[in-house]
Design a protein around this motif. Structure first.
Motif, short mmCIF file in Angstrom:
data_model
loop_
_atom_site.label_atom_id
_atom_site.label_comp_id
_atom_site.label_asym_id
_atom_site.label_seq_id
_atom_site.Cartn_x
_atom_site.Cartn_y
_atom_site.Cartn_z
N TYR A 353 1.05 -1.24 -0.02
CA TYR A 353 0.12 0.09 0.11
C TYR A 353 0.84 1.29 -0.35
N THR A 379 -11.06 9.80 -5.69
CA THR A 379 -11.23 8.74 -4.44
C THR A 379 -10.65 7.51 -6.20
N GLU A 383 -7.57 4.96 -5.17
CA GLU A 383 -8.25 3.64 -4.87
C GLU A 383 -7.45 2.40 -5.81
N LYS A 388 -5.67 1.10 -2.60
CA LYS A 388 -6.73 1.31 -1.64
C LYS A 388 -7.22 2.54 -1.11
#
Length: 435
Positions: A353, A379, A383, A388
């Protein structure tokens, strides 16, 4: 004894596997690319959607950590390279992989010439290779894998950064052994580069990053370099002269610590604002088990007076949050947005991530760190580039510590006992009997 040596080597290798997240923005902000581990994520900023990469080249996709990404200055080509010993050339329009180049060693840096005619890449043994992009830069067909030709060599030192001068006359290479080499880029690169213009010598620790700062009055500009010695330095590359040195550690210490001990930081990335005398600098605290750990979360903005040949700190922009420590930064030519990414991957824990943040009007007062809903692409972009939308603070904090430790382990030259040196010599690949 032999087993203990083997375990020691295994521990080092595990540390080296940690790779920082990288970010690169298209020169005209058509797209933005983020990489963490072996994952290459690209978002189309014009159409507002994730990009599907198509790799039909004569070679596999990236299977190990990507260590370098770069758009060409024209915005037509994009290069990615890393620990899997592959260099991939992509069309930055169709995002088809146009060519896959196999390296003999792990790749640490990559750069594309200003006319898109050549790609140069460096391996961890200090060799810079060049590949002719004839036919590739047309972006129409996938060509068979090409072979790199040795261009120049640093003596067994990890090359940390490659950069072409604005006029394309020189190729610059920085390394772990404190130096920056300025080499004349020949008219026939495939025959090797044999003329060294200068060496920029003055750093007292590994050089991490180099970039040019220029404005309309000084089109050629000057070179800026960052290092593990807490400094950013300004150079005249034609003579190798050191013009000025800016120590960023006092600023960090003043903001983050009341301790009296010296603060040693590493300049991890430098990004110059296009057509300006300003440059953004990201830094990290060096690993130290005695002094308190300083977690500097921000960007230092430097001003370069090109006529007076001086560097000065203009301001520090603090980034909200508990664990966002930039590992890579990038400007686009057409906007005043600074893109930042924080994160790391070692291929064994979480999927890698990352956290992406942007600063608007970095040169203005006040500068603004954009909220997630203000980011171009919103977003959907976050994402895709982050893995995410929401990332736990504990994950990002652990990633920041991993990158800090990995950089120290990789860049600081190791000292071995006489017994250890003999063991390493006897176990070199070229000393082993052939079958």
């Amino acid at each position: 004894m032999e087993e203990s040596h083997i375990e020691e080597e295994g521990e080092r290798q595990t540390k080296h596997e940690v790779a920082p997240a990288l970010i690169s923005v298209h020169p005209f902000q058509k797209s933005v690319a983020v990489t963490v581990g072996s994952a290459l994520r690209v978002f189309d900023l014009i159409e507002g959607r994730p990009v599907s990469l198509v790799d039909e080249s004569d070679g596999p996709s990236h299977k190990d950590s990507i260590r370098a990404i770069r758009y060409g200055s024209s915005g037509k080509l994009f290069a990615s390279a890393g620990d899997d010993k592959l260099v991939k050339i992509w069309s930055a329009d169709s995002w088809h992989c146009l060519n896959t180049i196999s390296s003999e060693k792990r790749v640490t840096a990559v750069s594309i010439s200003s006319d898109d005619s050549y790609v140069c890449y460096a391996d961890k043994f200090g060799v810079v290779w060049v590949v002719d992009l004839d036919g590739v830069n047309e972006g129409k067909v996938v060509l068979p894998s090409k072979k790199g030709v040795q261009l120049l060599c640093h003596y067994c030192s990890i090359i940390t950064s490659l950069e072409f001068s604005p006029d394309g006359r020189y190729i610059l290479s920085s390394d772990r052994d404190f130096k920056i080499r300025v080499t004349v880029f020949p008219k026939k690169p495939l025959q090797g580069a044999h003329e060294i213009q200068s060496f920029c010598l003055g750093h007292t620790e590994f050089v991490t990053c180099i970039t040019f700062v220029q404005n309309p009055e000084f089109a050629q500009g000057y070179l800026m370099s960052g290092s593990g010695d807490s400094s950013v330095r300004l150079w005249d590359i034609t003579t190798g002269s050191l013009l000025d040195t800016c120590d960023v550690s006092p600023t960090v210490k003043h903001l983050e610590s009341n301790e009296s001990e010296p603060t040693q930081v590493t300049v991890t990335d430098i990004c110059s604002l296009p057509n300006s005398s300003l440059a953004a600098v990201s830094i990290q605290r060096q690993v130290c088990f005695v002094l308190p750990c300083i977690r500097f979360q921000g960007i230092v903005l430097l001003h370069c007076d090109l006529s007076a040949h001086t560097l000065s700190i203009t301001k520090v922009i603090k980034i909200p949050g508990d664990s966002f420590i930039p590992t890579s930064i990038s400007f686009s030519t057409s906007t005043r947005l600074l893109w930042m990414v924080s994160g790391a991957s070692n291929g064994s824990n979480h999927p890698g991530y990352t956290r992406v943040r942007l600063i608007l009007r970095i040169e203005a007062e006040p500068s603004s760190v954009l909220e997630d809903e203000q980011v171009p692409g919103g977003t959907t972009l976050l994402e895709h580039l982050q893995g995410k939308v929401s990332i736990e603070e504990s994950v990002m904090s652990a990633a920041a510590e991993a990158v800090r430790a990995a950089m120290c382990s990789l860049m600081v030259k190791k000292q071995y006992s006489e017994e250890n040196r003999e063991f390493r010599k006897n176990n070199r690949n070229d000393k082993k009997p052939t079958q």
